[in-house]
Design an enzyme around this catalytic site. Structure first.
Site, mmCIF file in Angstrom:
data_model
loop_
_atom_site.group_PDB
_atom_site.id
_atom_site.type_symbol
_atom_site.label_atom_id
_atom_site.label_comp_id
_atom_site.label_asym_id
_atom_site.label_seq_id
_atom_site.Cartn_x
_atom_site.Cartn_y
_atom_site.Cartn_z
ATOM 1 N N GLY A 1 -44.204 9.078 141.927
ATOM 2 C CA GLY A 1 -43.507 10.281 141.480
ATOM 3 C C GLY A 1 -41.992 10.199 141.587
ATOM 4 N N SER A 2 -41.430 11.271 142.128
ATOM 5 C CA SER A 2 -39.982 11.490 142.012
ATOM 6 C C SER A 2 -39.097 10.484 142.729
ATOM 7 C CB SER A 2 -39.643 12.894 142.499
ATOM 8 O OG SER A 2 -40.262 13.833 141.646
ATOM 9 N N VAL A 3 -39.654 9.638 143.584
ATOM 10 C CA VAL A 3 -38.784 8.616 144.173
ATOM 11 C C VAL A 3 -38.241 7.702 143.068
ATOM 12 C CG1 VAL A 3 -39.842 8.603 146.476
ATOM 13 C CG2 VAL A 3 -40.722 7.077 144.726
ATOM 14 N N PHE A 4 -38.933 7.677 141.929
ATOM 15 C CA PHE A 4 -38.470 6.858 140.795
ATOM 16 C C PHE A 4 -37.190 7.414 140.175
ATOM 17 C CE2 PHE A 4 -40.917 3.267 139.006
ATOM 18 C CZ PHE A 4 -41.765 3.065 140.076
ATOM 19 N N LYS A 5 -36.873 8.683 140.516
ATOM 20 C CA LYS A 5 -35.631 9.256 139.972
ATOM 21 C C LYS A 5 -34.411 8.515 140.517
ATOM 22 C CE LYS A 5 -37.789 13.675 139.126
ATOM 23 N NZ LYS A 5 -38.277 14.893 139.748
#
Lengths: 568, 112
Positions: free
Chosen positions: A280-284
């Site tokens: 999820g958002s850790v890829f941001k």
């Protein structure tokens, strides 16, 4: 002797042929006598040598020593150590007791004596074994030196020992997945035991990058997060942001390498290196870095997050919908999927994919454990894949891949390849110093500011540790199942780096299927599950590593505050 | 002829004695080497055993459990770690060097 004198006397009276014959006989007699005399002398000397000269060497202690010397030391498997020289695995000679019932003089007395020494032995069974007609009966395997001494004190000639090599793991469960284990024949089956099998089998030792103290701290905190949120499992890693050395790596549930058969199959699965998850958002972190690297734009650049985006049959919306126009720091801080998807669009599909590839997110890690998985990447990287991959959906990778990529982003932008071998041993850490630049120092600096902002004002507030300037990013992802994404089955993760002004350590905690509790008001998101675990972990790390807090350090995220509409 | 025989005999006896002596020395040397190797191996084995025992006894989880149960200790907060900058000597060292001017105690503290 008398016969010889008589012969000499008579010889003196003889002349001619007879005299010559007598001389010949005399010579032969002398030669024969000399021969026997020499033989007897040699035997006498040898008898003296064996019985007197060499006798001093043949006392019990020396004989024992010689027996030990003849044992095949070269075949002993090498040991595994942590970076501080603490033993993680070794092979010890353990005595195993057996009996030859044929030689047992008093089976009843012997069985009673053995039952006293080994409480686990059943007297009746032992007696039956000792009275059997066989010539070999195992009594007890892997006994202690004290028990061995007690058996010898019994003085029973029918009892004897066999020495067997046993692999011992002092850290037990805590390092099970990374150190691995061997089979009964001493061959490596998993982890470092497997990947360094040839070297260890030759008797060479291996020193890992792991730190037993940090490993314990990580194991404890990941375990606590799992217990607190009644989760299915979890993984965690602590990595040196500059060398890529893995200082600690945990996968839970785990197993006891001394008794691997007692654990379920799931406990043997290494989630850190073999488990691929949509995080999820850790890829941001990566999509934002790609955007900043490819676009020379100010942080005030805005993205319209008022409405969800529709792409084909898909709708991209925000978990914590702000429903307003967001700046770059705001997109990152509130973890806006819409904003990140727009950034991904701006970067472009091919460039974003290439960027992820450069960070090592799309290929299996080249590390020193055999259990590594290849990330799951969309077959066709179109517009939808580009947008979803920007916030970590539709792309699954291992926690170790993510931690290494974060290290690359925060350390100034040069590529980090993780390693489990201590840098001093000439491991891959040396390669990392070659500094293959993936992003610019400027982008790395901006990303550190953004990551700090997440912890001071965003979704990662629960990870903050005053004085240590931790920066990071939360990620809460729904797990995909047979019927699509499952809203109640989450992977909650937090990846951070500290001190963020010059990161030395990257820490990551991921928890599989946490359930909300009273303390978290029913939430099982990363900010409630993984961020507090990282906070506790950083506090412990600071103690272990002797890092003094710096309460007076200037606010690292301060320059970004002008672009953020803060509540209250 | 007799003298010759005696000489040969003497030579044979001397050679035999030397051979016995040499072989004895070789045996002794081999035995010493074997025992030295055995001692090294025994020591290595003992060291390995002690290292394993030490690793078991000093395992962080064990120490943490003992510290909590027996001594009622908990992990310290980061604020207990001081930096060198805030450390000051508890008593100012006495300096008697006439050529040194200023406050000796403070000066040394600053270097710390």
């Amino acid at each position: 002797m008398i016969f010889y004198r008589m012969m000499r006397r008579n010889a003196a009276k003889l002349t001619g042929d007879r005299s010559a014959m007598l001389d010949l006989a005399h010579g032969r007699l002398v030669a024969l006598s000399s021969f026997f005399a020499i033989i007897y002398m040699v035997l006498a000397v040898r008898a003296f040598d064996v019985s007197v000269v060499q006798a001093k060497f043949w006392n019990m202690e020396d004989a024992g020593a010689i027996v030990v010397a003849e044992a095949p030391e070269g075949k002993r498997r090498g040991s595994i150590y942590d970076r501080n020289g603490n033993m993680l695995a070794t092979s010890l000679d353990m005595a195993s007791l057996y009996a030859d019932p044929y030689l047992i003089a008093d089976p009843e007395k012997t069985a009673r004596g053995l039952s006293d020494i080994f409480p686990s032995l059943n007297f009746g069974k032992t007696l039956r074994s000792l009275q059997s007609a066989r010539r070999f009966v195992w009594i007890e395997r892997n006994i202690s030196p004290r028990q061995q001494e007690a058996v010898m004190q019994l003085g029973e000639p029918g009892l004897a020992f066999r020495y067997e090599e046993k692999r011992v793991y002092p850290a037990k469960n805590e390092m099970a997945h990374l150190v691995g284990m061997t089979n009964v024949d001493g061959r490596g089956l998993a982890g470092v035991e497997r990947s360094f099998d040839r070297m260890l089998a030759k008797g060479q030792d291996v020193t890992l990058s792991l730190d037993m103290r940090l490993q314990h701290a990580l194991h404890r905190e990941v375990g606590k997060a799992i217990d607190d949120f009644n989760a299915m499992g979890g993984a965690g890693v602590i990595m040196d942001a500059h060398t890529g050395e893995v200082l600690a790596g945990v996968s839970l549930p785990d197993f006891n390498p001394h008794e691997p058969g007692l654990s379920e199959a799931a406990a043997h699965f290494n989630r850190l290196t073999l488990g691929v998850y949509e995080l999820g958002s850790v890829f941001k972190i990566f999509s934002t870095a790609a955007f900043l690297e490819t676009h020379d734009v100010p942080m005030s650049t805005t993205f319209d997050a008022r409405e969800p985006i529709k792409v084909g049959r898909f709708t991209i919306s925000d978990y914590h919908a702000e429903e307003r126009i967001l700046t770059v720091p705001e997109v990152f801080m509130v973890s806006s999927n819409i904003g990140s998807a727009m950034m991904g669009q701006a970067v472009g599909g091919q460039r974003l994919r290439q960027f992820y590839e450069d960070l090592g997110l799309l290929s299996a890690m080249n590390v020193e454990v055999a259990e590594v998985a290849s990330p799951l990447v969309p077959d066709r990287w179109g517009e939808v894949a580009t947008m979803t991959a920007s916030y970590g959906h539709g792309i699954a990778t291992t926690p170790l891949n993510v931690a290494a990529a974060v290290a690359t982003v925060v350390n100034g932008g040069y590529l980090i390849e993780p390693t489990f071998v201590h840098a001093g041993e000439g491991g891959k850490a040396r390669n990392n110093r070659n500094k293959i630049s993936v992003i610019s120092e400027e982008t790395s600096y901006k990303m550190r500011e953004l990551m700090r902002l997440v912890v001071t004002d965003g979704t990662g507030k629960n990870a903050d540790v005053p004085g240590y300037r931790l920066g990071g990013k939360t990620g809460t992802a729904e797990k995909s199942g047979a019927g699509g994404y499952q809203r109640k089955k989450l992977i909650s993760s937090f990846v951070g780096a500290f001190p963020i002004n010059d990161p030395r350590y990257v820490v990551m905690v991921a928890v599989d299927e946490p359930k909300g509790n009273k303390k978290s008001y029913g939430y099982a998101t990363a900010g409630w599950v993984a961020a507090p675990a990282v906070q506790r972990l950083v506090k412990t790390m600071a103690n272990i590593l002797g890092m003094a807090p710096d309460y007076d350090a200037p606010s690292y995220e301060h320059p970004l505050r002008q672009y953020v509409a803060l509540e209250g | 002829m007799h003298l010759k025989t005696a000489l040969v005999l003497c030579f044979a006896i001397l050679s035999g004695a030397m051979l016995v002596y040499t072989s004895q020395r070789v045996h002794d040397a081999q035995r010493t080497l074997r025992m030295a190797r055995a001692a090294v191996q025994k020591e290595t084995q003992t060291t390995r055993m002690l290292q394993a025992e030490w690793a078991f006894l000093s395992a962080p989880d064990r120490l943490e459990k003992i510290a909590g149960e027996k001594l009622d200790l908990e992990g310290g907060a980061p604020r207990i770690i001081p930096s060198f900058e805030v450390l000051r000597p508890t008593t100012a060292p006495q300096m008697h060097d006439a050529s040194f001017s200023g406050d000796a105690g403070e000066h040394i503290g600053g270097h710390e």
